[in-house]
Motif scaffolding. Structure first.
Motif, PDB file in Angstrom:
ATOM      1  N   ASP A 212     -20.560 -17.049  36.239  1.00  0.00           N
ATOM      2  CA  ASP A 212     -19.790 -17.120  37.481  1.00  0.00           C
ATOM      3  C   ASP A 212     -20.597 -16.538  38.640  1.00  0.00           C
ATOM      4  OD1 ASP A 212     -17.413 -18.252  36.393  1.00  0.00           O
ATOM      5  OD2 ASP A 212     -16.763 -16.270  35.701  1.00  0.00           O
ATOM      6  N   VAL A 213     -21.221 -15.403  38.392  1.00  0.00           N
ATOM      7  CA  VAL A 213     -22.038 -14.761  39.427  1.00  0.00           C
ATOM      8  C   VAL A 213     -23.291 -15.587  39.695  1.00  0.00           C
ATOM      9  CG1 VAL A 213     -23.197 -12.642  40.136  1.00  0.00           C
ATOM     10  CG2 VAL A 213     -21.190 -12.514  38.651  1.00  0.00           C
ATOM     11  N   ALA A 214     -23.858 -16.142  38.633  1.00  0.00           N
ATOM     12  CA  ALA A 214     -25.091 -16.923  38.774  1.00  0.00           C
ATOM     13  C   ALA A 214     -24.905 -18.126  39.679  1.00  0.00           C
ATOM     14  CB  ALA A 214     -25.585 -17.368  37.388  1.00  0.00           C
ATOM     15  N   MET A 215     -23.742 -18.772  39.604  1.00  0.00           N
ATOM     16  CA  MET A 215     -23.510 -19.948  40.445  1.00  0.00           C
ATOM     17  C   MET A 215     -23.477 -19.574  41.929  1.00  0.00           C
ATOM     18  SD  MET A 215     -23.527 -22.573  38.510  1.00  0.00           S
ATOM     19  CE  MET A 215     -24.805 -21.664  37.627  1.00  0.00           C
ATOM     20  N   ALA A 216     -22.912 -18.414  42.233  1.00  0.00           N
ATOM     21  CA  ALA A 216     -22.894 -17.956  43.623  1.00  0.00           C
ATOM     22  C   ALA A 216     -24.298 -17.602  44.088  1.00  0.00           C
ATOM     23  CB  ALA A 216     -21.966 -16.752  43.770  1.00  0.00           C
ATOM     24  N   ALA A 217     -25.065 -16.932  43.219  1.00  0.00           N
ATOM     25  CA  ALA A 217     -26.442 -16.575  43.567  1.00  0.00           C
ATOM     26  C   ALA A 217     -27.289 -17.829  43.752  1.00  0.00           C
ATOM     27  CB  ALA A 217     -27.035 -15.684  42.485  1.00  0.00           C
ATOM     28  N   LEU A 218     -27.075 -18.824  42.907  1.00  0.00           N
ATOM     29  CA  LEU A 218     -27.812 -20.083  43.005  1.00  0.00           C
ATOM     30  C   LEU A 218     -27.548 -20.767  44.341  1.00  0.00           C
ATOM     31  CD1 LEU A 218     -29.535 -22.310  41.679  1.00  0.00           C
ATOM     32  CD2 LEU A 218     -27.428 -23.179  40.629  1.00  0.00           C
ATOM     33  N   PHE A 219     -26.306 -20.777  44.756  1.00  0.00           N
ATOM     34  CA  PHE A 219     -25.946 -21.352  46.055  1.00  0.00           C
ATOM     35  C   PHE A 219     -26.683 -20.638  47.184  1.00  0.00           C
ATOM     36  CE2 PHE A 219     -23.065 -20.743  49.755  1.00  0.00           C
ATOM     37  CZ  PHE A 219     -23.107 -22.032  50.268  1.00  0.00           C
ATOM     38  N   LEU A 220     -26.702 -19.315  47.157  1.00  0.00           N
ATOM     39  CA  LEU A 220     -27.351 -18.551  48.218  1.00  0.00           C
ATOM     40  C   LEU A 220     -28.871 -18.672  48.177  1.00  0.00           C
ATOM     41  CD1 LEU A 220     -25.177 -15.309  48.186  1.00  0.00           C
ATOM     42  CD2 LEU A 220     -25.146 -17.141  49.889  1.00  0.00           C
ATOM     43  N   ALA A 221     -29.414 -18.900  46.991  1.00  0.00           N
ATOM     44  CA  ALA A 221     -30.871 -19.052  46.866  1.00  0.00           C
ATOM     45  C   ALA A 221     -31.351 -20.406  47.360  1.00  0.00           C
ATOM     46  CB  ALA A 221     -31.283 -18.864  45.405  1.00  0.00           C
ATOM     47  N   SER A 222     -30.456 -21.375  47.373  1.00  0.00           N
ATOM     48  CA  SER A 222     -30.836 -22.759  47.664  1.00  0.00           C
ATOM     49  C   SER A 222     -30.616 -23.121  49.125  1.00  0.00           C
ATOM     50  CB  SER A 222     -30.024 -23.712  46.790  1.00  0.00           C
ATOM     51  OG  SER A 222     -28.699 -23.834  47.282  1.00  0.00           O
ATOM     52  N   ASP A 223     -31.092 -24.304  49.491  1.00  0.00           N
ATOM     53  CA  ASP A 223     -30.907 -24.800  50.856  1.00  0.00           C
ATOM     54  C   ASP A 223     -29.474 -25.236  51.133  1.00  0.00           C
ATOM     55  OD1 ASP A 223     -33.522 -24.334  51.532  1.00  0.00           O
ATOM     56  OD2 ASP A 223     -34.207 -26.381  51.118  1.00  0.00           O
ATOM     57  N   MET A 224     -28.618 -25.229  50.120  1.00  0.00           N
ATOM     58  CA  MET A 224     -27.210 -25.534  50.354  1.00  0.00           C
ATOM     59  C   MET A 224     -26.568 -24.470  51.243  1.00  0.00           C
ATOM     60  SD  MET A 224     -25.797 -27.155  46.795  1.00  0.00           S
ATOM     61  CE  MET A 224     -24.293 -27.752  47.573  1.00  0.00           C
ATOM     62  N   SER A 225     -27.184 -23.298  51.310  1.00  0.00           N
ATOM     63  CA  SER A 225     -26.686 -22.222  52.168  1.00  0.00           C
ATOM     64  C   SER A 225     -27.654 -21.960  53.324  1.00  0.00           C
ATOM     65  CB  SER A 225     -26.491 -20.946  51.352  1.00  0.00           C
ATOM     66  OG  SER A 225     -27.714 -20.547  50.742  1.00  0.00           O
ATOM     67  N   ALA A 226     -28.327 -23.001  53.788  1.00  0.00           N
ATOM     68  CA  ALA A 226     -29.402 -22.857  54.770  1.00  0.00           C
ATOM     69  C   ALA A 226     -28.953 -22.213  56.089  1.00  0.00           C
ATOM     70  CB  ALA A 226     -30.036 -24.219  55.054  1.00  0.00           C
ATOM     71  N   TYR A 227     -27.668 -22.292  56.403  1.00  0.00           N
ATOM     72  CA  TYR A 227     -27.182 -21.727  57.670  1.00  0.00           C
ATOM     73  C   TYR A 227     -26.330 -20.482  57.421  1.00  0.00           C
ATOM     74  CZ  TYR A 227     -25.896 -21.930  62.641  1.00  0.00           C
ATOM     75  OH  TYR A 227     -25.737 -21.659  63.982  1.00  0.00           O
ATOM     76  N   ILE A 228     -26.576 -19.817  56.304  1.00  0.00           N
ATOM     77  CA  ILE A 228     -25.828 -18.609  55.953  1.00  0.00           C
ATOM     78  C   ILE A 228     -26.808 -17.456  55.777  1.00  0.00           C
ATOM     79  CG2 ILE A 228     -24.319 -17.492  54.270  1.00  0.00           C
ATOM     80  CD1 ILE A 228     -23.243 -20.243  53.524  1.00  0.00           C
ATOM     81  N   THR A 229     -26.586 -16.370  56.495  1.00  0.00           N
ATOM     82  CA  THR A 229     -27.370 -15.148  56.303  1.00  0.00           C
ATOM     83  C   THR A 229     -26.532 -13.940  56.689  1.00  0.00           C
ATOM     84  OG1 THR A 229     -29.583 -14.177  56.584  1.00  0.00           O
ATOM     85  CG2 THR A 229     -28.481 -14.999  58.583  1.00  0.00           C
ATOM     86  N   GLY A 230     -26.802 -12.830  56.024  1.00  0.00           N
ATOM     87  CA  GLY A 230     -26.054 -11.599  56.281  1.00  0.00           C
ATOM     88  C   GLY A 230     -24.658 -11.596  55.705  1.00  0.00           C
ATOM     89  N   GLU A 231     -24.369 -12.501  54.779  1.00  0.00           N
ATOM     90  CA  GLU A 231     -23.017 -12.642  54.242  1.00  0.00           C
ATOM     91  C   GLU A 231     -22.927 -12.188  52.783  1.00  0.00           C
ATOM     92  OE1 GLU A 231     -20.161 -13.327  55.619  1.00  0.00           O
ATOM     93  OE2 GLU A 231     -21.103 -13.489  57.585  1.00  0.00           O
ATOM     94  N   THR A 232     -21.699 -11.915  52.366  1.00  0.00           N
ATOM     95  CA  THR A 232     -21.409 -11.506  51.001  1.00  0.00           C
ATOM     96  C   THR A 232     -20.410 -12.460  50.378  1.00  0.00           C
ATOM     97  OG1 THR A 232     -21.754  -9.163  51.549  1.00  0.00           O
ATOM     98  CG2 THR A 232     -20.551  -9.641  49.524  1.00  0.00           C
ATOM     99  N   ILE A 233     -20.744 -12.985  49.208  1.00  0.00           N
ATOM    100  CA  ILE A 233     -19.800 -13.811  48.454  1.00  0.00           C
ATOM    101  C   ILE A 233     -19.154 -12.945  47.381  1.00  0.00           C
ATOM    102  CG2 ILE A 233     -19.522 -15.761  46.883  1.00  0.00           C
ATOM    103  CD1 ILE A 233     -21.718 -17.201  48.292  1.00  0.00           C
ATOM    104  N   GLU A 234     -17.830 -12.858  47.423  1.00  0.00           N
ATOM    105  CA  GLU A 234     -17.085 -12.084  46.433  1.00  0.00           C
ATOM    106  C   GLU A 234     -16.835 -12.945  45.199  1.00  0.00           C
ATOM    107  OE1 GLU A 234     -16.616  -9.000  47.132  1.00  0.00           O
ATOM    108  OE2 GLU A 234     -17.037  -9.055  49.282  1.00  0.00           O
ATOM    109  N   VAL A 235     -17.214 -12.434  44.031  1.00  0.00           N
ATOM    110  CA  VAL A 235     -17.032 -13.163  42.777  1.00  0.00           C
ATOM    111  C   VAL A 235     -16.187 -12.278  41.863  1.00  0.00           C
ATOM    112  CG1 VAL A 235     -18.185 -14.399  40.905  1.00  0.00           C
ATOM    113  CG2 VAL A 235     -19.339 -14.144  43.105  1.00  0.00           C
ATOM    114  N   ASN A 236     -14.862 -12.323  42.070  1.00  0.00           N
ATOM    115  CA  ASN A 236     -14.016 -11.361  41.359  1.00  0.00           C
ATOM    116  C   ASN A 236     -12.666 -11.902  40.902  1.00  0.00           C
ATOM    117  OD1 ASN A 236     -12.193 -11.190  43.654  1.00  0.00           O
ATOM    118  ND2 ASN A 236     -13.707  -9.898  44.658  1.00  0.00           N
TER     119      ASN A 236
END
Length: 255
Positions: free
Chosen positions: A225-249
């Motif tokens: 579950d956590v890995a999928m969120a990290a994968l999104f942030l590592a990839s260009d799918m989140s190219a316009y996202i910075t300084g943000e926190t994804i809650e996985v809980n």
């Protein structure tokens, strides 16, 4: 849309087990070369790297105490030698509660250990690997914080919670500093994640059951579950996202 990380090199600290292991496998499954670090368990680190290679990927394991600046600088060189490039993706997953210690029993030594392994390690790793990202045209840093940063954590975990909260503030500041270099900095914030040494060590069964009962989605999280969120942030799918926190809980904490 598929996530394709072919040609990218990812570095996952504490990638030998638990959440880090899940993240390493997820990044490799999308085509990234993956460097994993371990602190003491070489067998686990080598097993993760070997599993990735057996699936057709490229991976190596490295020993690292991420609180030691000299070891980190050596790792920069080791990774460059092994892979021929610097990391494009850095996942600062290494961290530890150390022990549950109430504040009235707090020692300076315990405070230093908790802050070092959670906050100092993150700061030193970012400092060491951001220049390589800059020279390669950009990159993505994903720092692993915790729901404890928002709710103060369980009994005896207040310093751990403070360290994880500091990671969030630090990541926001860093995101502003390196945005012009094409580097994004974000965080994933796991809640109650099962199948990890953390809760096997520090959470009694009764507390575990009570916690799950309070999670709206009705189950423990998984490293995947956590890995999928990290994968999104590592990839260009989140190219316009910075300084943000994804809650996985699972909804146990909602912002």
């Amino acid at each position: 849309m598929n996530i394709d990380l072919s040609g990218k090199l990812a570095l996952v600290t504490g990638g030998n087990a638990g959440i880090g292991r899940g993240i390493a496998f997820a990044l490799a499954a999308c085509g990234a070369d993956v460097a994993v670090t371990y602190m003491n368990n070489k067998e686990q680190g080598e097993e993760v790297a070997r599993s990735i290679r057996e699936r057709g990927g490229r991976s190596e394991a490295f020993r690292l105490d991420a609180t030691d600046a000299a070891q980190i600088e050596r790792l920069v060189d080791e990774i460059s030698t092994a892979f021929g490039r610097s990391a494009d993706i850095l996942v600062n997953n290494a961290g530890h509660l150390i022990a549950r210690v109430p504040n009235l029993d707090m020692t300076e030594s315990h405070y230093a250990k908790v802050m070092d392994v959670n906050l100092k390690s993150c700061v030193l790793m970012c400092k060491a690997f951001a220049p390589g990202m800059k020279s390669q045209g950009g990159g993505s840093i994903v720092n692993v914080t915790s729901v404890a940063a928002h709710n103060g954590g369980g009994a005896g975990a207040s310093v751990y919670a403070a360290a994880k909260a500091a990671m969030i503030a630090y990541s926001k500041g860093l995101a502003k500093e390196v945005a012009g270099d094409g580097i994004r900095v974000n965080l994933v914030s796991p809640g109650f994640i099962g199948r990890t040494a953390f809760h096997d060590t520090f959470t009694p069964d009764a507390a575990r059951k009570a916690t799950v009962q309070g999670i709206p989605l009705g189950r423990e999280g998984t490293p995947e579950d956590v890995a999928m969120a990290a994968l999104f942030l590592a990839s260009d799918m989140s190219a316009y996202i910075t300084g943000e926190t994804i809650e996985v809980n699972g909804g146990m904490f909602m912002r």
